[in-house]
Write an enzyme that holds these catalytic residues in place. Structure first.
Site, PDB file in Angstrom:
ATOM      1  N   GLY A  22      27.493  29.509 -13.092  1.00  0.00           N
ATOM      2  CA  GLY A  22      28.899  29.096 -13.065  1.00  0.00           C
ATOM      3  C   GLY A  22      29.221  28.337 -11.790  1.00  0.00           C
ATOM      4  O   GLY A  22      30.334  28.431 -11.266  1.00  0.00           O
ATOM      5  N   GLY A  67      32.344  26.009 -11.485  1.00  0.00           N
ATOM      6  CA  GLY A  67      33.674  26.582 -11.668  1.00  0.00           C
ATOM      7  C   GLY A  67      34.453  26.748 -10.371  1.00  0.00           C
ATOM      8  O   GLY A  67      33.986  26.378  -9.283  1.00  0.00           O
ATOM      9  N   GLN A  68      35.634  27.361 -10.501  1.00  0.00           N
ATOM     10  CA  GLN A  68      36.559  27.480  -9.364  1.00  0.00           C
ATOM     11  C   GLN A  68      35.918  28.272  -8.214  1.00  0.00           C
ATOM     12  O   GLN A  68      35.989  27.860  -7.060  1.00  0.00           O
ATOM     13  CB  GLN A  68      37.855  28.177  -9.822  1.00  0.00           C
ATOM     14  CG  GLN A  68      38.976  28.096  -8.794  1.00  0.00           C
ATOM     15  CD  GLN A  68      40.074  29.129  -9.014  1.00  0.00           C
ATOM     16  OE1 GLN A  68      39.958  30.035  -9.837  1.00  0.00           O
ATOM     17  NE2 GLN A  68      41.162  28.991  -8.280  1.00  0.00           N
ATOM     18  N   ILE A 106      26.609  25.257 -17.295  1.00  0.00           N
ATOM     19  CA  ILE A 106      26.349  24.525 -18.542  1.00  0.00           C
ATOM     20  C   ILE A 106      26.940  23.119 -18.466  1.00  0.00           C
ATOM     21  O   ILE A 106      26.767  22.316 -19.362  1.00  0.00           O
ATOM     22  CB  ILE A 106      26.903  25.256 -19.797  1.00  0.00           C
ATOM     23  CG1 ILE A 106      28.361  25.665 -19.593  1.00  0.00           C
ATOM     24  CG2 ILE A 106      26.039  26.450 -20.156  1.00  0.00           C
ATOM     25  CD1 ILE A 106      29.037  26.142 -20.868  1.00  0.00           C
ATOM     26  N   ASP A 121      22.027  27.704 -19.377  1.00  0.00           N
ATOM     27  CA  ASP A 121      22.975  28.455 -20.194  1.00  0.00           C
ATOM     28  C   ASP A 121      22.624  29.940 -20.111  1.00  0.00           C
ATOM     29  O   ASP A 121      21.568  30.361 -20.584  1.00  0.00           O
ATOM     30  CB  ASP A 121      22.900  27.958 -21.647  1.00  0.00           C
ATOM     31  CG  ASP A 121      23.951  28.626 -22.529  1.00  0.00           C
ATOM     32  OD1 ASP A 121      24.665  29.513 -22.030  1.00  0.00           O
ATOM     33  OD2 ASP A 121      24.050  28.234 -23.707  1.00  0.00           O
ATOM     34  N   TYR A 131      40.194  39.522 -22.611  1.00  0.00           N
ATOM     35  CA  TYR A 131      39.548  39.310 -21.305  1.00  0.00           C
ATOM     36  C   TYR A 131      39.528  40.622 -20.514  1.00  0.00           C
ATOM     37  O   TYR A 131      38.496  41.017 -19.963  1.00  0.00           O
ATOM     38  CB  TYR A 131      40.345  38.230 -20.555  1.00  0.00           C
ATOM     39  CG  TYR A 131      39.925  37.965 -19.130  1.00  0.00           C
ATOM     40  CD1 TYR A 131      38.688  37.373 -18.845  1.00  0.00           C
ATOM     41  CD2 TYR A 131      40.781  38.259 -18.073  1.00  0.00           C
ATOM     42  CE1 TYR A 131      38.326  37.102 -17.528  1.00  0.00           C
ATOM     43  CE2 TYR A 131      40.426  37.984 -16.758  1.00  0.00           C
ATOM     44  CZ  TYR A 131      39.207  37.410 -16.497  1.00  0.00           C
ATOM     45  OH  TYR A 131      38.848  37.140 -15.196  1.00  0.00           O
ATOM     46  N   LYS A 169      36.352  42.825 -19.268  1.00  0.00           N
ATOM     47  CA  LYS A 169      36.090  43.142 -17.851  1.00  0.00           C
ATOM     48  C   LYS A 169      35.957  44.654 -17.660  1.00  0.00           C
ATOM     49  O   LYS A 169      35.105  45.117 -16.901  1.00  0.00           O
ATOM     50  CB  LYS A 169      37.207  42.585 -16.957  1.00  0.00           C
ATOM     51  CG  LYS A 169      37.167  41.075 -16.791  1.00  0.00           C
ATOM     52  CD  LYS A 169      35.917  40.630 -16.035  1.00  0.00           C
ATOM     53  CE  LYS A 169      35.840  39.141 -15.822  1.00  0.00           C
ATOM     54  NZ  LYS A 169      34.548  38.691 -15.268  1.00  0.00           N
TER      55      LYS A 169
HETATM   56  C1  AKB Z   1      43.060  34.978 -15.109  1.00  0.00           C
HETATM   57  O1  AKB Z   1      44.234  34.664 -14.866  1.00  0.00           O
HETATM   58  O2  AKB Z   1      42.616  35.150 -16.235  1.00  0.00           O
HETATM   59  C2  AKB Z   1      42.131  35.187 -13.929  1.00  0.00           C
HETATM   60  C3  AKB Z   1      42.077  36.617 -13.490  1.00  0.00           C
HETATM   61  C4  AKB Z   1      43.265  37.244 -12.872  1.00  0.00           C
HETATM   62  O3  AKB Z   1      41.073  37.244 -13.626  1.00  0.00           O
HETATM   63  N1  AKB Z   1      42.519  34.357 -12.834  1.00  0.00           N
END
Ligand code: AKB
Length: 318
Positions: free
Chosen positions: A8, A11-12, A35, A52, A143, A147
């Site tokens: 990654g 990415g940011q 990727i 990947d 998400y 996590k």
């Molecule tokens: C998001 O906003 O999905 C992320 C996080 C807080 O993990 N920046």
């Protein structure tokens, strides 16, 4: 000698972490992968390769061939994007982590793994203020669920296979180098870019929605500090709470007006408002602070000064 793999790197977080790790371990020892193509400075300052993480065979060959000793796995589908395609997001977030955990278990050279967790592990039943390290966690986003499940898998691999995994529950990260994509806290980056480029911002959250935030330089320092601790100093192989200032869009807008007095903001909350409302407005990171004496150095004023200054420079140089 350490050989580090970043997954990654375009990415940011990855684009900044790669450059910091290259300063410490030497350019040739930090393998940046993604990727998609990374920024020029990531591609040109050391090895960069398209890889990947979902391709487990290619991944394990890469790790063995380059004698990788540490892995930073930063690739993920963030909260907003994950709600649009829940099945795909679950599959990407979980399978990529499982591939990394398996590689760390199988390849003896791999000594440490970093994988980011998030404040998204918390949910509506978590205390809103100073969410404790150990508390009720009932996330309602895909998400957040991925996590939280990921944290449990990390601890499982540590207990069962002795894999040394380290993690932080990142808040929203504010940075100017690479913009985030698909997160609920992205407004805290977009607001600065739009302030400099357009003088106005249309925010997708309500004015008073406060969320935990952190400037990228602090997040990078916290991450590297955690990875440099002796294994015996790590008491948690799931993820540490970590925090900087808690910010709402109206507070940031007001602070931006120190630099851009005419800056205007309007609010048009979308589906991300409902996500933000399930997250705490601040977290208690005293455990992380007691471990490595880490504390954030960027408050709102310093974040605003840096963001406006750097974005202005970037805009002038274009
Ligand atoms: C998001 O906003 O999905 C992320 C996080 C807080 O993990 N920046």
């Amino acid at each position: 000698m350490e050989n580090i793999l970043i997954i990654g790197a375009a990415g940011q977080i990855g684009s900044e972490l790669t450059l910091e790790l290259r300063k410490i371990y030497g350019n040739g020892h930090v393998y940046a992968t993604d990727i998609k193509e990374a920024d020029r400075d990531v591609r040109e300052s050391g090895p960069f390769q398209l890889l990947d993480v979902m391709d487990d065979k290619h991944l394990i060959h890469f790790v063995i061939r380059h004698k990788i000793t540490q892995i930073y796995h930063l690739a993920a589908v963030l909260s907003g994007n994950a709600e649009k395609l829940p099945n795909a997001a679950w599959h990407i977030n979980m399978d990529s982590l499982m591939n990394i955990l398996e590689v760390a278990k199988l390849v003896e050279d791999v000594k440490k793994v970093f994988w980011p967790s998030s404040i998204a592990v918390f949910g509506p039943t978590t205390p809103k203020k100073l969410a404790p390290q150990v508390t009720t966690m009932e996330p309602v986003t895909v998400y957040g669920i991925s996590k939280l499940a990921g944290e449990r898998w990390c601890e499982y691999f540590f207990r069962r296979y002795n894999v040394d995994i380290r993690s932080l529950r990142y808040p929203g990260l504010v940075s100017f180098k690479t913009e985030p994509g698909g997160g609920t806290t992205d407004w805290a980056v977009e607001i600065y870019f739009d302030a400099v480029r357009k003088g106005s911002y249309l925010c997708f959250l309500n004015e008073d929605t406060k969320l935990p935030m952190m400037f990228m330089a602090d997040a990078i320092r916290a991450t590297i500090n955690l990875m440099e601790l002796e294994r015996s100093e790590i008491s948690l192989h799931s993820a540490y709470n970590i925090s900087g200032p808690s910010l709402s869009p109206s507070e940031v807008a007001e602070d931006i007006r120190r630099h851009i007095p005419d800056f205007s903001i309007s609010y048009h909350p979308d589906f991300r408002q409902a996500i933000a409302e399930t997250w705490p407005e601040s977290v208690d990171d005293s455990l992380a602070r007691s471990h490595d004496h880490w504390k954030p150095t960027y408050d709102l004023t310093k974040i605003t000064d840096t963001m406006i200054g750097e974005i202005r420079k970037m805009t002038e140089n274009k």
